[in-house]
Design a protein around this motif. Structure first.
Motif, PDB file in Angstrom:
ATOM      1  N   ALA A  58      29.490 121.583  66.218  1.00  0.00           N
ATOM      2  CA  ALA A  58      29.671 120.833  64.970  1.00  0.00           C
ATOM      3  C   ALA A  58      30.734 121.490  64.100  1.00  0.00           C
ATOM      4  O   ALA A  58      31.549 120.808  63.477  1.00  0.00           O
ATOM      5  N   ARG A  59      30.737 122.804  64.063  1.00  0.00           N
ATOM      6  CA  ARG A  59      31.737 123.504  63.248  1.00  0.00           C
ATOM      7  C   ARG A  59      33.133 123.353  63.829  1.00  0.00           C
ATOM      8  O   ARG A  59      34.103 123.164  63.101  1.00  0.00           O
ATOM      9  N   ILE A  60      33.230 123.427  65.129  1.00  0.00           N
ATOM     10  CA  ILE A  60      34.536 123.244  65.773  1.00  0.00           C
ATOM     11  C   ILE A  60      35.035 121.822  65.557  1.00  0.00           C
ATOM     12  O   ILE A  60      36.226 121.590  65.297  1.00  0.00           O
ATOM     13  N   ALA A  61      34.115 120.845  65.633  1.00  0.00           N
ATOM     14  CA  ALA A  61      34.481 119.436  65.484  1.00  0.00           C
ATOM     15  C   ALA A  61      34.950 119.104  64.072  1.00  0.00           C
ATOM     16  O   ALA A  61      35.616 118.083  63.860  1.00  0.00           O
ATOM     17  N   SER A  62      34.617 119.963  63.094  1.00  0.00           N
ATOM     18  CA  SER A  62      35.034 119.707  61.718  1.00  0.00           C
ATOM     19  C   SER A  62      36.522 119.986  61.512  1.00  0.00           C
ATOM     20  O   SER A  62      37.083 119.642  60.482  1.00  0.00           O
ATOM     21  N   GLN A  63      37.158 120.628  62.494  1.00  0.00           N
ATOM     22  CA  GLN A  63      38.580 120.931  62.412  1.00  0.00           C
ATOM     23  C   GLN A  63      39.349 120.116  63.449  1.00  0.00           C
ATOM     24  O   GLN A  63      38.785 119.621  64.421  1.00  0.00           O
ATOM     25  N   LEU A  64      40.634 120.009  63.223  1.00  0.00           N
ATOM     26  CA  LEU A  64      41.502 119.363  64.209  1.00  0.00           C
ATOM     27  C   LEU A  64      41.468 120.199  65.488  1.00  0.00           C
ATOM     28  O   LEU A  64      41.562 121.422  65.425  1.00  0.00           O
ATOM     29  N   PRO A  65      41.295 119.573  66.663  1.00  0.00           N
ATOM     30  CA  PRO A  65      41.228 120.348  67.909  1.00  0.00           C
ATOM     31  C   PRO A  65      42.470 121.220  68.107  1.00  0.00           C
ATOM     32  O   PRO A  65      43.582 120.835  67.756  1.00  0.00           O
ATOM     33  N   LEU A  66      42.255 122.394  68.671  1.00  0.00           N
ATOM     34  CA  LEU A  66      43.370 123.321  68.888  1.00  0.00           C
ATOM     35  C   LEU A  66      44.455 122.712  69.775  1.00  0.00           C
ATOM     36  O   LEU A  66      45.640 122.990  69.588  1.00  0.00           O
ATOM     37  N   ASP A  67      44.052 121.887  70.733  1.00  0.00           N
ATOM     38  CA  ASP A  67      45.053 121.260  71.604  1.00  0.00           C
ATOM     39  C   ASP A  67      45.959 120.312  70.811  1.00  0.00           C
ATOM     40  O   ASP A  67      47.134 120.127  71.158  1.00  0.00           O
TER      41      ASP A  67
END
Length: 229
Positions: free
Chosen positions: A157-166
């Protein structure tokens, strides 16, 4: 003077890269550090946060419980937008002060460490270079779970709150892949540092300082608007 925007993703290892840049004598302005400073008790942003999020997010000392606030904003996008609207103007004011300090001290470029550089997209146009600290998705997830003691769902959920690194990777002019060991990352930072120094030589040789200062001036104008708004 020109500006370099440095960004990454949660648990991508940006702090490792910043540590090496500081060792090399680079001027680095850390937006995360400033973000913690501007929400200290009795400051403007602190008062607005308490008004909108309530006293349940406070520690016994009166300071903001970052974990409690984080659990709210990572699960509720509208709350995250509200927090950003409160804190970003104050963060940018302090960034302006520090950029001016380094300008007066004679630094020829400043690195702005901004976690949401590519998400907000307001400041990228003022950067001569943008740098992304990247790691592969599985490594990012594993590191975050271990570092913060989160279950997989919470970390995702925390990762999804940001624009994906790719996606960020496509937007950056330089990428440092931090998926491997520290020595590999360090070598990449050294190469980046050499490129920035070469860029300086090129700027001076081609008499392009005016364009660099114009970019800085645009940033200063944008940030100064917060002082008079």
């Amino acid at each position: 003077m020109f500006l370099v925007g440095l960004s990454g993703g949660i648990a991508s290892g940006k702090s490792t890269v910043v540590a090496v840049l500081r060792e090399l004598g680079c001027a680095v302005i850390d937006a995360d550090v400033i973000a913690r400073e501007v929400v200290q008790p009795h400051l403007k942003a602190y008062q607005q946060i308490v008004r909108h999020f309530g006293t349940d997010i406070l520690l016994e000392s009166g300071e903001i419980n970052r974990e409690a606030l984080g659990s709210i904003i990572f699960s509720q996008p509208e709350k995250r937008q509200l927090l950003n609207a409160i804190t970003h103007p104050e963060i940018q004011k302090e960034m302006l002060k520090q950029v001016l300090k380094y300008f007066v001290l004679g630094y020829r470029y400043v690195i702005l460490d901004i976690p949401l550089l590519f998400e907000t997209n307001r400041l990228t146009k003022f950067m001569k270079h943008t740098v992304l600290v990247y790691c592969d998705p599985q490594t990012q997830l594993s590191r975050l779970m271990k570092r913060n003691g989160l279950c997989q769902a919470e970390a995702e959920a925390r990762i999804a709150s940001q624009l994906p690194l790719d996606e960020k990777r496509k937007l950056a002019s330089h990428v440092i892949d931090n998926s491997g060991d520290r020595e590999s990352t360090r070598r990449q930072v050294l190469r980046l540092h050499a490129r920035l120094e070469d860029s300086l030589d090129f700027l001076w040789a081609r008499l392009a300082l005016g364009a660099a200062v114009a970019g800085l001036g645009g940033l200063l104008y944008l940030l100064l608007q917060h002082f008079i708004s």
